[in-house]
Design an enzyme around this catalytic site. Structure first.
Site, PDB file in Angstrom:
ATOM      1  N   GLU A 296       0.808  -1.223   0.000  1.00  0.00           N
ATOM      2  CA  GLU A 296       0.000   0.000   0.000  1.00  0.00           C
ATOM      3  C   GLU A 296       0.843   1.275   0.000  1.00  0.00           C
ATOM      4  O   GLU A 296       0.311   2.369  -0.173  1.00  0.00           O
ATOM      5  CB  GLU A 296      -0.953  -0.019   1.198  1.00  0.00           C
ATOM      6  CG  GLU A 296      -2.074  -1.048   1.011  1.00  0.00           C
ATOM      7  CD  GLU A 296      -2.974  -1.207   2.221  1.00  0.00           C
ATOM      8  OE1 GLU A 296      -2.617  -0.710   3.300  1.00  0.00           O
ATOM      9  OE2 GLU A 296      -4.034  -1.849   2.071  1.00  0.00           O
TER      10      GLU A 296
ATOM     11  N   GLU B  50       7.569 -21.975   7.651  1.00  0.00           N
ATOM     12  CA  GLU B  50       8.039 -21.099   8.726  1.00  0.00           C
ATOM     13  C   GLU B  50       9.138 -21.737   9.569  1.00  0.00           C
ATOM     14  O   GLU B  50       9.792 -21.065  10.363  1.00  0.00           O
ATOM     15  CB  GLU B  50       6.890 -20.663   9.629  1.00  0.00           C
ATOM     16  CG  GLU B  50       6.301 -21.755  10.493  1.00  0.00           C
ATOM     17  CD  GLU B  50       5.287 -21.190  11.488  1.00  0.00           C
ATOM     18  OE1 GLU B  50       5.542 -21.317  12.688  1.00  0.00           O
ATOM     19  OE2 GLU B  50       4.256 -20.637  11.051  1.00  0.00           O
TER      20      GLU B  50
END
Length: 272
Positions: A81, A112
């Site tokens: 953004e 992960e």
């Protein structure tokens, strides 16, 4: 684990399956209200990290977010953004997720847990000591993130983190840790809830404050935003009308010519 994992503690509520919709919503909302107060307690930590981020970015560095699952997605969201909101390069703030881009939509098993992939992902972007790397992990125990930050430290790269546990391995690894302690989740261990909300609030603070400090806002307006849809074009026109006291027609003409609110205002003032 050697520390108290608050994010895994039992929920303050039980027999959730016996509750009606109204009761569930009320309890979730009650828990959510505590999150901004937890963030407030971490403001000094947030300020310390942002101060060093601003310094690095002013000197040609970049900001990296990295995480797994929800944490990784929120970092990517914030990074993605920045170009449309502040008109910066897509290479200024970069979000990385364990398992790569496919993990944005679908969980990648055991991604992960890698002790090497985090640093490999950073190397693909030619990471250097001009940059800052912020690891995001509610638990503070994600190997993908911790191992990458350790290697960053060894290479003189500034590291920060956002976590929801005190004294976690991640907090101890990061040079600038941010600990937002939101307490047990409504659904036990579901850290996409309060911990995720806390991460979003802190990420908003980091990117917005940094971009203001870098001069990407004028007054309170997004004068460098990308004009990527009609809503944003209309907003840009209104900004120019207000700033320069012009008609809508003239403001549209300026925006069409210069393709950027800041440039339109600057050129008009220079010529008049």
């Amino acid at each position: 684990m050697g520390f108290n994992k608050i994010t895994e503690q039992d929920s303050n509520y039980n027999q959730l399956e016996t509750m009606g919709v109204s009761e569930l919503l009320s309890h979730i909302n009650h828990e959510d209200k505590t999150v901004p107060l937890a963030v407030e307690k971490a403001l000094p930590q947030i300020e310390a990290l942002i101060t060093v981020i601003v310094e690095k970015l002013k000197n040609g560095g970049r900001l990296f977010y990295m995480g797994a699952g929800t944490s990784g997605r929120l970092g990517i969201l914030d990074a993605s953004e920045c170009p449309p909101t502040f008109g910066v390069s897509s290479n200024l703030v970069i979000g990385l997720i364990a398992g790569g881009d496919k993990a944005i939509r679908n969980a990648v098993e055991f991604a992960e847990d890698s002790l090497t992939q985090g640093w490999e992902d950073l190397k693909k972007h030619s990471i250097s000591n001009k940059d800052v790397v912020v690891g995001i992990a509610a638990s503070g125990t994600t190997p993908y993130v911790i191992s990458a930050l350790k290697t960053c430290n060894e290479n003189g790269i500034i590291t920060g983190c956002i976590t929801s546990n005190h004294n976690s391995p991640l907090s101890k690894t990061a040079q600038f840790p941010i600990e937002v302690i939101v307490g047990p989740e409504f659904v036990t261990g579901s850290s996409r809830m309060k911990a995720g909300t806390a991460q979003k609030l802190v990420l908003n603070m980091i990117s917005t404050t940094t971009m203001i400090q870098l001069g990407r806002i004028k007054g309170n307006k997004m004068v460098d935003m990308q004009l990527s849809n009609n809503k944003l074009v209309d907003r840009g026109v209104r900004m120019i009308m207000t700033e320069l006291n012009l008609t809508e027609e003239k403001a549209k003409e300026l925006l069409h010519t210069y393709k950027n609110v800041r440039s339109a205002i600057k050129h008009f003032k220079n010529e008049n």
